[in-house]
Design a protein around this motif. Structure first.
Motif, mmCIF file in Angstrom:
data_model
loop_
_atom_site.group_PDB
_atom_site.id
_atom_site.type_symbol
_atom_site.label_atom_id
_atom_site.label_comp_id
_atom_site.label_asym_id
_atom_site.label_seq_id
_atom_site.Cartn_x
_atom_site.Cartn_y
_atom_site.Cartn_z
ATOM 1 N N TYR A 116 -7.401 4.512 10.081
ATOM 2 C CA TYR A 116 -8.518 5.234 9.478
ATOM 3 C C TYR A 116 -9.096 6.109 10.571
ATOM 4 N N ASP A 139 -11.920 -5.546 10.941
ATOM 5 C CA ASP A 139 -10.993 -4.505 11.389
ATOM 6 C C ASP A 139 -10.567 -4.770 12.821
ATOM 7 N N ASN A 150 -4.443 9.227 5.030
ATOM 8 C CA ASN A 150 -3.838 10.100 4.024
ATOM 9 C C ASN A 150 -4.862 11.023 3.346
ATOM 10 N N GLU A 154 -0.409 3.012 6.695
ATOM 11 C CA GLU A 154 -0.844 1.733 6.178
ATOM 12 C C GLU A 154 -2.185 1.302 6.768
ATOM 13 N N THR A 155 -2.383 1.485 8.072
ATOM 14 C CA THR A 155 -3.554 0.855 8.693
ATOM 15 C C THR A 155 -4.590 1.802 9.299
ATOM 16 N N THR A 215 -12.188 7.560 7.501
ATOM 17 C CA THR A 215 -11.449 7.836 6.273
ATOM 18 C C THR A 215 -9.987 7.460 6.450
ATOM 19 N N GLU A 216 -9.406 6.945 5.381
ATOM 20 C CA GLU A 216 -7.991 6.614 5.394
ATOM 21 C C GLU A 216 -7.180 7.852 5.777
ATOM 22 N N ARG A 264 -8.004 -2.841 9.115
ATOM 23 C CA ARG A 264 -7.848 -1.409 9.338
ATOM 24 C C ARG A 264 -7.866 -1.149 10.841
ATOM 25 N N LYS A 318 0.826 -1.204 0.000
ATOM 26 C CA LYS A 318 0.000 0.000 0.000
ATOM 27 C C LYS A 318 0.864 1.259 0.000
ATOM 28 N N ASP A 344 -7.594 -4.518 -0.451
ATOM 29 C CA ASP A 344 -7.708 -3.145 -0.938
ATOM 30 C C ASP A 344 -7.036 -3.102 -2.318
#
Lengths: 503, 212
Positions: B46, B106, B66, B43-44, B63-64, B3, A131, A296
């Motif tokens: 959210y 998750d 990034n 990476e993980t 939301t992620e 996540r 990722k 993903d």
């Protein structure tokens, strides 16, 4: 810069140590880190008081263990692979007595030189996650697949020498290894926690992703329980195998689709990394195959083990992955040693071909030894003639040559080195500067492959057993199917038979 | 890939007006920028942000990291902490992927509550609902010295105060909680206790004051 904010201390061995008090990097959880005025070293003061055992360990690390590692054959070359502490200092500051260790500053290539992450340390994690590679990192920071083989060689070599000195790192992970894919460079950091069996026990169980199954399985047992497994050289071997797998395939070897406990993610984690751990590419037991539909899109294509199986790493590494993650996963004594990994990685470098697709994201691949070689990463078939040198050696001076399962895939402008032509020379940390120089090079000249002799005093074309033709320095020998080339008259000199793959 | 859902519950009531809300804004901002340069979080992790004043809003859905933009925060109104606990429970039920025999779910969500600690509603209903929701570590952060830690103690036993909301404190704090979920929590799981006491977690860094 005023002189007043420079603190001068005398290390336990009498060396004068200076650092700038104002420039403290508070980032580390364990230590507060200060730079020396010339930035050549850092001083890290432990936040917590260190007990006698930790202190004694530090003293051993900077003295006895450093000598065991660096005052041996090849020790100078080894130094670059570690950020090894050099001194211990004590500082009475604001009424608190602090213990600190001095270590060299990381080389500048271990920091991002540009882009979004400019200035950050190149922690291995950045490069081992699909990722992060696919979504976060800029392309010009990623390096080529060949550079990851070189990174793995350096890590395996460093671990090999630690183990040879009886030391276990105990917390080997991509957190404690800096890597530079642009130069194929690696450096092991955070060495304060070294484990010496029977002398200095481990402080930590390790970092998730790298903890050996037997350690996780017995983590809840009390310290005194003889069944409890703690970090050791054998668990380092597991961590090393995981590191190598992740740097070459950008996924974790045990994180697949198998659910061990659907009700509890933490319990599931403990089981799937511990007692129930199963290789995601196990050839027979396929329960832990990654489920593509659950991934993903940024975990692909690397997450797809059918498209990019471990066997793309070539025959030498495939065998070791099988030993590490099938035979040795729950049987630590069967895990490959760091030395096994270093040797297999070096042999794999000789199987490398540049991909002919300029857009290929990995740029290099291991020649797959079939009739139709193609790049596993982008699928581009190799077009043209590809010479392979199959090496033979003499077990004893009087015996005849034997095949040694060692090959060199030729590509244009590639060099031939001493370790190819002499079985007693190995491309490891003990290699002298003189032996690092190429002895010949390969070219595709007017559509024909040739080897130009640059430094081999005794190079012979022995295709005709009755007429050995000497190839003088500065001249060349054509590489055609079945041609036999002898690289010298020493008992350790190799012979090669040329094989041509045509596509 | 599992996540790691992280719910930030931020008090934006009138009592937060002025310096406190600026401190929280600063806290969120440094938290986001720290996490955006942390490969593990990238990476993980959210993130979701829920604000509570007279009204409770999920201003950032899960939301992620990034892709999270800094939310705009302004203070005014009362402190509907009870309602906020209901809303976060609904969000967790809706957004967090549950494990099944077919798919790894998750990680259990981490919940941070930042407040100056005087709820204006009855938190009983919301608290009951929240206690029934599957969460990982819940940490209530008392921002500033005026915070009522007794109320926070009803929500979770993990109540801390941050003397400073600088990026290093918050990042150190985040790393500590994150490490706790992957490894430290094994101890808790093994002893069969769902909730996580501070003693069972890795020692927190110096930046964090634990309220006992």
């Amino acid at each position: 810069m005023s002189k007043s904010n420079i603190v001068s201390l005398t290390a336990l061995d009498g060396t004068k140590i200076q650092f700038e008090e104002a420039k403290c990097n508070e980032k580390g959880a364990m230590k507060a880190v200060y730079f020396s005025p010339d930035k050549s070293y850092v001083v890290g003061f432990f936040r917590k008081e260190q007990d006698r055992n930790s202190r004694e360990r530090l003293e051993k690390i900077i003295d006895t263990y450093a000598k065991q590692l660096f005052e041996k054959d090849g020790g100078e070359n080894l130094k670059k692979l570690f950020c090894w502490p050099t001194h211990i200092v004590e500082w009475d500051h604001n009424g608190i007595h602090k213990l600190g260790v001095v270590a060299p500053t990381y080389r500048s290539n271990f920091f991002f030189s540009g882009g979004k992450y400019k200035g950050l340390e190149k922690e291995g994690k950045w490069f081992a996650s699909s990722k992060l590679r696919n979504k976060m990192l800029e392309d010009d920071q990623k390096g080529t697949w060949l550079s990851y083989l070189q990174i793995c060689i350096k890590i395996a070599r460093a671990v090999k020498r630690m183990h040879a000195a009886g030391l276990a790192h105990s917390d080997l992970s991509y957190k404690n290894v800096l890597v530079d894919p642009l130069k194929g460079d690696a450096c092991i950091i955070d060495i304060d926690g070294l484990v010496v069996p029977g002398k200095f026990p481990p402080d930590v169980v390790g970092t998730p992703d790298f903890i050996a199954p037997e350690v996780l399985e017995t983590v809840s047992l009390p310290k005194e329980d003889p069944k409890k497994k703690v970090p050791s050289i054998l668990t380092d071997r597991h961590a090393l195998a995981v590191l190598i797998y992740m740097y070459l395939l950008y996924r974790h070897p045990l994180r697949g689709g198998m659910v061990c406990d659907p009700d509890d993610s933490a319990k599931d984690e403990e089981l799937s990394m511990g007692s129930q751990a199963l290789f995601i590419e196990h050839p027979v037991d396929k329960r832990n195959r990654p489920k593509i539909q659950n991934l993903d899109k940024f975990e692909l294509p690397q997450g797809d083990v059918t498209k990019l199986p471990y066997t793309l790493c070539g025959p030498f590494l495939s065998v070791l992955f099988e030993k590490a993650f099938i035979d040795g996963l729950h049987d630590p004594s069967k895990r490959p040693s760091a030395d096994d990994w270093e040797k297999a990685l070096i042999k794999t470098v000789d199987l490398i071909q540049p991909c002919q697709n300029p857009q290929c994201r990995e740029k290099y691949f291991v020649f797959d030894n079939t009739k139709k070689p193609k790049c596993p990463f982008c699928g581009t078939p190799y077009k043209g003639e590809l010479p392979i040198l199959n090496f033979y050696y003499r077990p004893r001076p009087t015996e005849s040559f034997r095949y040694e399962n060692y090959r060199l895939m030729v590509f244009s402008k590639q060099s031939l080195y001493k370790w190819h032509i002499d079985k007693n020379i190995h491309p490891n940390e003990k290699l002298s500067d003189a032996d690092k120089k190429p002895v010949g090079d390969f070219h595709l000249h007017n559509g024909k492959w040739i080897l130009i002799n640059r430094a081999m005093e005794e190079l012979y074309d022995v295709s005709d057993a009755n007429n050995h033709k000497k190839i003088a320095i500065g001249t060349s020998v054509p590489l055609t199917e079945g041609r036999k080339i002898l690289f010298g008259k020493d008992p350790s000199s190799r012979l090669c038979v040329v094989q041509i793959v045509s596509n | 890939m599992r996540r790691l859902p992280v719910y930030l519950m931020l008090d934006t009531s009138g009592s937060m007006y002025g310096e406190p809300i600026e401190a929280v804004k600063n806290g969120v901002s440094v938290l986001l920028s720290a996490l955006k340069s942390d490969p593990y979080a990238l990476e993980t992790a959210y993130i979701s942000v829920i604000t509570f004043s007279s009204d409770v809003k999920q201003i950032v859905p899960l939301t992620e990291i990034n892709s999270v933009n800094e939310p705009s925060l302004s203070a005014g109104g009362c402190t509907e902490l009870g309602k906020a606990l209901e809303v976060v429970s609904d969000c967790i039920d809706r957004e967090v992927v549950k494990s099944s025999s077919e798919q790894k779910g998750d990680w259990k969500p981490m919940v941070f509550i930042m407040t100056d600690g005087e709820p204006t509603d009855n938190i009983k209903l919301g608290l009951d609902r929240f206690k029934k929701t599957k969460t990982g570590i819940v940490v209530a952060c008392a921002a500033g010295t005026a915070a009522n830690t007794d109320v926070l103690k009803e929500i979770t036993e993990n109540v801390v105060s941050l003397a400073s909301t600088d990026s290093e404190s918050i990042k150190a704090f985040f790393k500590w909680v994150s490490a706790s979920i992957s490894t430290g929590s094994q101890k808790i799981e093994n002893s069969g206790q769902e909730s996580s006491g501070m003693d069972d977690l890795p020692p927190p860094p110096d930046e964090i004051n634990i309220v006992v």
